[in-house]
Design a protein around this motif. Structure first.
Motif, PDB file in Angstrom:
ATOM      1  N   TYR A 122     -10.940  12.442   6.500  1.00 13.17           N
ATOM      2  CA  TYR A 122     -11.483  12.153   5.170  1.00 13.17           C
ATOM      3  C   TYR A 122     -12.863  12.799   5.023  1.00 13.17           C
ATOM      4  O   TYR A 122     -13.150  13.450   4.022  1.00 13.17           O
ATOM      5  CB  TYR A 122     -11.562  10.635   4.980  1.00 13.17           C
ATOM      6  CG  TYR A 122     -12.094  10.200   3.638  1.00 13.17           C
ATOM      7  CD1 TYR A 122     -11.231   9.962   2.574  1.00 13.17           C
ATOM      8  CD2 TYR A 122     -13.455  10.004   3.427  1.00 13.17           C
ATOM      9  CE1 TYR A 122     -11.697   9.555   1.341  1.00 13.17           C
ATOM     10  CE2 TYR A 122     -13.936   9.599   2.199  1.00 13.17           C
ATOM     11  CZ  TYR A 122     -13.058   9.373   1.155  1.00 13.17           C
ATOM     12  OH  TYR A 122     -13.545   8.970  -0.073  1.00 13.17           O
ATOM     13  N   THR A 126      -8.111   5.432   1.011  1.00 13.46           N
ATOM     14  CA  THR A 126      -7.298   5.821  -0.141  1.00 13.46           C
ATOM     15  C   THR A 126      -8.044   5.530  -1.438  1.00 13.46           C
ATOM     16  O   THR A 126      -7.915   6.262  -2.417  1.00 13.46           O
ATOM     17  CB  THR A 126      -5.954   5.067  -0.109  1.00 13.46           C
ATOM     18  OG1 THR A 126      -5.302   5.385   1.118  1.00 13.46           O
ATOM     19  CG2 THR A 126      -5.065   5.469  -1.259  1.00 13.46           C
ATOM     20  N   GLN A 177      -1.545   8.172   3.812  1.00 10.10           N
ATOM     21  CA  GLN A 177      -0.445   7.987   2.855  1.00 10.10           C
ATOM     22  C   GLN A 177      -0.598   6.660   2.149  1.00 10.10           C
ATOM     23  O   GLN A 177      -0.788   5.628   2.777  1.00 10.10           O
ATOM     24  CB  GLN A 177       0.902   7.996   3.579  1.00 10.10           C
ATOM     25  CG  GLN A 177       1.350   9.366   4.014  1.00 10.10           C
ATOM     26  CD  GLN A 177       2.743   9.293   4.575  1.00 10.10           C
ATOM     27  OE1 GLN A 177       3.108   8.365   5.281  1.00 10.10           O
ATOM     28  NE2 GLN A 177       3.525  10.302   4.280  1.00 10.10           N
ATOM     29  N   ALA A 178      -0.532   6.717   0.816  1.00 14.76           N
ATOM     30  CA  ALA A 178      -0.624   5.485   0.047  1.00 14.76           C
ATOM     31  C   ALA A 178       0.569   5.319  -0.868  1.00 14.76           C
ATOM     32  O   ALA A 178       0.802   4.255  -1.395  1.00 14.76           O
ATOM     33  CB  ALA A 178      -1.905   5.472  -0.774  1.00 14.76           C
ATOM     34  N   GLU A 187      -7.504   2.208   6.263  1.00 17.06           N
ATOM     35  CA  GLU A 187      -6.795   3.307   5.604  1.00 17.06           C
ATOM     36  C   GLU A 187      -6.707   3.067   4.095  1.00 17.06           C
ATOM     37  O   GLU A 187      -6.855   4.003   3.309  1.00 17.06           O
ATOM     38  CB  GLU A 187      -5.397   3.464   6.207  1.00 17.06           C
ATOM     39  CG  GLU A 187      -5.414   3.984   7.621  1.00 17.06           C
ATOM     40  CD  GLU A 187      -4.033   4.066   8.254  1.00 17.06           C
ATOM     41  OE1 GLU A 187      -3.043   3.629   7.610  1.00 17.06           O
ATOM     42  OE2 GLU A 187      -3.937   4.558   9.388  1.00 17.06           O
ATOM     43  N   PRO A 223      -2.611   0.599  -3.185  1.00 15.61           N
ATOM     44  CA  PRO A 223      -3.562   0.210  -2.142  1.00 15.61           C
ATOM     45  C   PRO A 223      -4.558  -0.861  -2.606  1.00 15.61           C
ATOM     46  O   PRO A 223      -4.982  -1.689  -1.816  1.00 15.61           O
ATOM     47  CB  PRO A 223      -4.266   1.512  -1.784  1.00 15.61           C
ATOM     48  CG  PRO A 223      -4.040   2.413  -2.945  1.00 15.61           C
ATOM     49  CD  PRO A 223      -2.734   1.999  -3.552  1.00 15.61           C
ATOM     50  N   ARG A 246       0.841  -1.219   0.000  1.00 10.32           N
ATOM     51  CA  ARG A 246       0.000   0.000   0.000  1.00 10.32           C
ATOM     52  C   ARG A 246       0.861   1.246   0.000  1.00 10.32           C
ATOM     53  O   ARG A 246       0.663   2.167  -0.796  1.00 10.32           O
ATOM     54  CB  ARG A 246      -0.925   0.008   1.223  1.00 10.32           C
ATOM     55  CG  ARG A 246      -1.732   1.304   1.365  1.00 10.32           C
ATOM     56  CD  ARG A 246      -2.756   1.229   2.490  1.00 10.32           C
ATOM     57  NE  ARG A 246      -2.200   1.109   3.801  1.00 10.32           N
ATOM     58  CZ  ARG A 246      -1.986   2.131   4.627  1.00 10.32           C
ATOM     59  NH1 ARG A 246      -2.271   3.362   4.264  1.00 10.32           N
ATOM     60  NH2 ARG A 246      -1.499   1.935   5.828  1.00 10.32           N
ATOM     61  N   LYS A 288      -6.465  11.874   2.523  1.00  7.63           N
ATOM     62  CA  LYS A 288      -6.349  10.423   2.535  1.00  7.63           C
ATOM     63  C   LYS A 288      -5.077  10.016   3.238  1.00  7.63           C
ATOM     64  O   LYS A 288      -4.089  10.740   3.210  1.00  7.63           O
ATOM     65  CB  LYS A 288      -6.333   9.907   1.096  1.00  7.63           C
ATOM     66  CG  LYS A 288      -7.640  10.182   0.387  1.00  7.63           C
ATOM     67  CD  LYS A 288      -7.616   9.691  -1.029  1.00  7.63           C
ATOM     68  CE  LYS A 288      -8.949  10.071  -1.656  1.00  7.63           C
ATOM     69  NZ  LYS A 288      -8.917  10.072  -3.083  1.00  7.63           N
TER      70      LYS A 288
END
Length: 175
Positions: free
Chosen positions: A162, A127, A172-173, A123, A97, A92, A170
């Motif tokens: 969000y 994302t 962290q992706a 999470e 993700p 992710r 969002k």
């Protein structure tokens, strides 16, 4: 004795009893500690040198280094929910993700009480703009954490951010 003193006395007794309960070890860690285990089996899994190196790589934000290490761990031990969770986290955070979701699901299939996996899959869903799924995992954490735990607090903050931002804030992706 007054009713207030009686109630306060009972509350104090309950607090003392609860304070004396053993606290599960490792339950609050981000990647591991799914259900607060920490027994011999959990320690044996964590002693895999590739597992240790993979977690250290993640802590250093070297996700591309961590991925093959953790893939090796799960190839040798397909029952290690912590390794699946960390692998999904690395995937992710490395920018995919969507690919991480089934890996988190595998961790949760192995250990439905894995608090780290519930937080991180929530999470990942944020994302991917799936607020409803993120809230499902927040509700699961609410049931799993007798007292508020870091995984619940972190996912709750991410969900609230969000929602406040209309979906633009969002977790962290990507690197």
């Amino acid at each position: 004795m007054s009713p207030v003193r009686t109630v306060l006395g009972r509350v104090l007794i309950v607090a003392v009893l609860v304070a004396g309960l053993p606290v599960p070890g490792g339950a609050d860690g981000g990647g591991g500690g799914g259900d607060g285990g920490g027994g011999p089996e959990a320690r044996a899994k964590a002693e895999d040198p590739d597992y240790t190196a993979g977690v250290k790589a993640i802590e250093a934000e070297k996700f591309t280094t961590a991925i093959p290490l953790l893939e090796g761990v799960i190839a040798r031990d397909g029952t290690n929910a912590d390794a699946y969770n960390w692998l999904a986290y690395a995937v992710r955070r490395n920018g995919d993700p969507e690919k991480a979701i089934p890996i988190y699901q595998k961790a949760l299939a192995l250990n439905p009480k894995h608090r780290g996996a519930h937080e991180y899959i929530g999470e990942a869903y944020l994302t991917l703009n799936d607020l409803a799924k993120a809230k499902e995992h927040l509700a699961a954490l609410d049931r799993l954490c007798f007292f508020p735990c870091s995984q619940y607090r972190d996912l709750k903050k991410a969900v609230e951010a969000y929602e406040r931002s209309g979906g633009s804030a969002k977790p962290q992706a990507a690197r």
